[in-house]
Design a protein around this motif. Sequence first.
Motif, PDB file in Angstrom:
ATOM      1  N   GLY A 159      -0.244  -5.378   1.226  1.00  0.00           N
ATOM      2  CA  GLY A 159       0.224  -4.096   0.738  1.00  0.00           C
ATOM      3  C   GLY A 159      -0.875  -3.062   0.648  1.00  0.00           C
ATOM      4  O   GLY A 159      -1.908  -3.285   0.000  1.00  0.00           O
ATOM      5  N   SER A 160      -0.627  -1.922   1.309  1.00  0.00           N
ATOM      6  CA  SER A 160      -1.652  -0.881   1.433  1.00  0.00           C
ATOM      7  C   SER A 160      -1.401   0.315   0.539  1.00  0.00           C
ATOM      8  O   SER A 160      -2.082   1.331   0.647  1.00  0.00           O
ATOM      9  N   VAL A 211      -0.672   2.224  -3.380  1.00  0.00           N
ATOM     10  CA  VAL A 211      -1.595   2.465  -4.500  1.00  0.00           C
ATOM     11  C   VAL A 211      -1.880   1.173  -5.264  1.00  0.00           C
ATOM     12  O   VAL A 211      -3.008   0.967  -5.741  1.00  0.00           O
ATOM     13  N   VAL A 212      -0.897   0.265  -5.337  1.00  0.00           N
ATOM     14  CA  VAL A 212      -1.135  -0.992  -6.062  1.00  0.00           C
ATOM     15  C   VAL A 212      -2.106  -1.882  -5.285  1.00  0.00           C
ATOM     16  O   VAL A 212      -3.071  -2.416  -5.849  1.00  0.00           O
ATOM     17  N   THR A 253      -1.882  -4.888   6.222  1.00  0.00           N
ATOM     18  CA  THR A 253      -1.009  -3.735   6.453  1.00  0.00           C
ATOM     19  C   THR A 253      -0.585  -3.736   7.906  1.00  0.00           C
ATOM     20  O   THR A 253      -1.232  -4.374   8.744  1.00  0.00           O
ATOM     21  N   SER A 254       0.483  -2.983   8.211  1.00  0.00           N
ATOM     22  CA  SER A 254       0.794  -2.776   9.626  1.00  0.00           C
ATOM     23  C   SER A 254       0.251  -1.431  10.089  1.00  0.00           C
ATOM     24  O   SER A 254       0.506  -0.996  11.201  1.00  0.00           O
ATOM     25  N   LYS A 309      -4.227   3.861   7.323  1.00  0.00           N
ATOM     26  CA  LYS A 309      -3.979   4.325   5.951  1.00  0.00           C
ATOM     27  C   LYS A 309      -5.127   3.957   5.008  1.00  0.00           C
ATOM     28  O   LYS A 309      -5.246   4.510   3.930  1.00  0.00           O
ATOM     29  N   VAL A 345       3.986  -4.975  -1.960  1.00  0.00           N
ATOM     30  CA  VAL A 345       4.732  -4.138  -1.002  1.00  0.00           C
ATOM     31  C   VAL A 345       6.024  -3.664  -1.644  1.00  0.00           C
ATOM     32  O   VAL A 345       6.461  -4.174  -2.683  1.00  0.00           O
ATOM     33  N   LYS A 346       6.639  -2.685  -0.978  1.00  0.00           N
ATOM     34  CA  LYS A 346       7.945  -2.184  -1.415  1.00  0.00           C
ATOM     35  C   LYS A 346       8.893  -3.376  -1.559  1.00  0.00           C
ATOM     36  O   LYS A 346       8.924  -4.251  -0.686  1.00  0.00           O
ATOM     37  N   ALA A 401      10.962  -4.625   1.220  1.00  0.00           N
ATOM     38  CA  ALA A 401      10.223  -5.145   2.379  1.00  0.00           C
ATOM     39  C   ALA A 401       9.561  -6.488   2.086  1.00  0.00           C
ATOM     40  O   ALA A 401       8.929  -7.070   2.974  1.00  0.00           O
ATOM     41  N   ASN A 461       8.698  -4.983  -7.485  1.00  0.00           N
ATOM     42  CA  ASN A 461       9.931  -4.726  -8.230  1.00  0.00           C
ATOM     43  C   ASN A 461      11.052  -4.444  -7.236  1.00  0.00           C
ATOM     44  O   ASN A 461      10.818  -3.805  -6.205  1.00  0.00           O
ATOM     45  N   VAL A 499       3.445  -2.340 -15.362  1.00  0.00           N
ATOM     46  CA  VAL A 499       2.495  -1.307 -15.790  1.00  0.00           C
ATOM     47  C   VAL A 499       2.133  -0.463 -14.574  1.00  0.00           C
ATOM     48  O   VAL A 499       2.164  -0.960 -13.441  1.00  0.00           O
ATOM     49  N   SER A 513      -0.037   1.651 -11.788  1.00  0.00           N
ATOM     50  CA  SER A 513      -1.252   1.248 -11.082  1.00  0.00           C
ATOM     51  C   SER A 513      -2.511   1.782 -11.769  1.00  0.00           C
ATOM     52  O   SER A 513      -3.552   1.118 -11.775  1.00  0.00           O
TER      53      SER A 513
HETATM   54  N1  NAP Z   1       3.057   2.135  -8.006  1.00  0.00           N
HETATM   55  C1  NAP Z   1       2.931   1.530  -9.183  1.00  0.00           C
HETATM   56  O1  NAP Z   1       2.306   2.068 -10.109  1.00  0.00           O
HETATM   57  C2  NAP Z   1       3.543   0.172  -9.381  1.00  0.00           C
HETATM   58  C3  NAP Z   1       3.402  -0.469 -10.612  1.00  0.00           C
HETATM   59  C4  NAP Z   1       3.900  -1.764 -10.778  1.00  0.00           C
HETATM   60  C5  NAP Z   1       4.541  -2.389  -9.731  1.00  0.00           C
HETATM   61  N2  NAP Z   1       4.690  -1.741  -8.540  1.00  0.00           N
HETATM   62  C6  NAP Z   1       5.347  -2.446  -7.427  1.00  0.00           C
HETATM   63  O2  NAP Z   1       4.310  -2.811  -6.536  1.00  0.00           O
HETATM   64  C7  NAP Z   1       4.773  -2.777  -5.180  1.00  0.00           C
HETATM   65  C8  NAP Z   1       3.843  -1.862  -4.355  1.00  0.00           C
HETATM   66  O3  NAP Z   1       3.960  -0.548  -4.832  1.00  0.00           O
HETATM   67  P1  NAP Z   1       3.107   0.668  -4.233  1.00  0.00           P
HETATM   68  O4  NAP Z   1       3.456   1.833  -5.075  1.00  0.00           O
HETATM   69  O5  NAP Z   1       1.705   0.288  -4.078  1.00  0.00           O
HETATM   70  O6  NAP Z   1       3.598   0.867  -2.758  1.00  0.00           O
HETATM   71  P2  NAP Z   1       4.994   0.886  -1.971  1.00  0.00           P
HETATM   72  O7  NAP Z   1       5.118   2.212  -1.358  1.00  0.00           O
HETATM   73  O8  NAP Z   1       6.109   0.390  -2.837  1.00  0.00           O
HETATM   74  O9  NAP Z   1       4.687  -0.220  -0.842  1.00  0.00           O
HETATM   75  C9  NAP Z   1       3.847   0.060   0.202  1.00  0.00           C
HETATM   76  C10 NAP Z   1       3.678  -1.187   1.020  1.00  0.00           C
HETATM   77  O10 NAP Z   1       4.958  -1.696   1.457  1.00  0.00           O
HETATM   78  C11 NAP Z   1       4.898  -1.935   2.844  1.00  0.00           C
HETATM   79  N3  NAP Z   1       6.174  -1.748   3.546  1.00  0.00           N
HETATM   80  C12 NAP Z   1       6.689  -2.600   4.454  1.00  0.00           C
HETATM   81  N4  NAP Z   1       7.861  -2.158   4.897  1.00  0.00           N
HETATM   82  C13 NAP Z   1       8.069  -0.978   4.305  1.00  0.00           C
HETATM   83  C14 NAP Z   1       9.103  -0.035   4.393  1.00  0.00           C
HETATM   84  N5  NAP Z   1      10.200  -0.244   5.124  1.00  0.00           N
HETATM   85  N6  NAP Z   1       8.970   1.091   3.700  1.00  0.00           N
HETATM   86  C15 NAP Z   1       7.874   1.311   2.923  1.00  0.00           C
HETATM   87  N7  NAP Z   1       6.871   0.417   2.752  1.00  0.00           N
HETATM   88  C16 NAP Z   1       6.981  -0.715   3.458  1.00  0.00           C
HETATM   89  C17 NAP Z   1       3.879  -0.953   3.373  1.00  0.00           C
HETATM   90  O11 NAP Z   1       3.441  -1.486   4.600  1.00  0.00           O
HETATM   91  P3  NAP Z   1       2.247  -0.855   5.462  1.00  0.00           P
HETATM   92  O12 NAP Z   1       1.005  -1.285   4.759  1.00  0.00           O
HETATM   93  O13 NAP Z   1       2.399  -1.540   6.783  1.00  0.00           O
HETATM   94  O14 NAP Z   1       2.448   0.618   5.471  1.00  0.00           O
HETATM   95  C18 NAP Z   1       2.857  -0.953   2.281  1.00  0.00           C
HETATM   96  O15 NAP Z   1       1.948  -2.020   2.435  1.00  0.00           O
HETATM   97  C19 NAP Z   1       6.215  -2.282  -5.253  1.00  0.00           C
HETATM   98  O16 NAP Z   1       7.095  -3.397  -5.184  1.00  0.00           O
HETATM   99  C20 NAP Z   1       6.300  -1.598  -6.607  1.00  0.00           C
HETATM  100  O17 NAP Z   1       7.620  -1.645  -7.164  1.00  0.00           O
HETATM  101  C21 NAP Z   1       4.214  -0.481  -8.347  1.00  0.00           C
END
Ligand code: NAP
Length: 214
Positions: free
Chosen positions: A7-8, A10-11, A30-31, A35, A66-67, A70, A93, A135, A137
């Motif tokens: 996962g690329s 913010v987390v 990552t793909s 980024k 990752v999302k 996904a 989540n 929590v 990021s």
């Molecule tokens: N943001 C926060 O503060 C937070 C806090 C707690 C938990 N979380 C959870 O942690 C996870 C990561 O969150 P995040 O905010 O860092 O990023 P995100 O936008 O939810 O995930 C980005 C990652 O998902 C991958 N991905 C694969 N298929 C995808 C698609 N169809 N659409 C979008 N992304 C896709 C991306 O791949 P590529 O690398 O190939 O682009 C990237 O590595 C999530 O499940 C989120 O609910 C987030």
Amino acid sequence: MNVGILGSGVVGQTLGSGFIKHGHPVKIGTSNAGKLNDWLKSAGSNASVGSFEDAAKFGDVVVLAVKGTAALSVLEKAGSKNLANKTILDTTNPIADTAPVNGVLQFFTDLNDSLMEQLQNKYPAANFVKVFSCVGSALMVNPDFGGTKPTMFIAGNNENAKGNVKNILDVFGFEIEDMGNVEAARAIEPLCILWCIPGFRENRWMHAFKLLKK
Ligand SMILES: NC(=O)c1ccc[n+]([C@@H]2O[C@H](COP(=O)([O-])OP(=O)(O)OC[C@H]3O[C@@H](n4cnc5c(N)ncnc54)[C@H](OP(=O)(O)O)[C@@H]3O)[C@@H](O)[C@H]2O)c1
């Protein structure tokens, strides 16, 4: 301990920098490696980037960031043999693609199921532990609440894996509440909905949960 991060976003980047700060080499999968150019420049010589498969292979422990929609397809790309017998820190989540309602996120799971159960069922040889899901990021690595440690709720079936995660959380500055087996993710994942409401309604994002006990 080598850490492979799937996962690329913010987390992935924040936890990647956190593990490097605490002395662990990190490879983010990552793909879309482009980024991560800025992260690579700032993260130093212990940081690297590769495919999801490269990162899973690299990790003695693996972080899934990752999302939610996904997660299964990314784990398939990572490869089951690269996940087997490893601790998988599951930060995801099950947020649906539909918009929040009055600040309340919508999930694609219901209360009698969780995303982590789906992942654990699909990859029984991997040891998933729900962690960092409730929590933001910005508060995942040694958050400063003036001397008060926030609580991190964790769950998972494998005690050794939870032991690894507890050691990590200790170093990352959290108090730990182990809620038991994988089914407890049904209760932990929705904490994300609660956590996000002040953000969506009032743009307040700098809070964390604390379980008071006596
Ligand atoms: N943001 C926060 O503060 C937070 C806090 C707690 C938990 N979380 C959870 O942690 C996870 C990561 O969150 P995040 O905010 O860092 O990023 P995100 O936008 O939810 O995930 C980005 C990652 O998902 C991958 N991905 C694969 N298929 C995808 C698609 N169809 N659409 C979008 N992304 C896709 C991306 O791949 P590529 O690398 O190939 O682009 C990237 O590595 C999530 O499940 C989120 O609910 C987030």
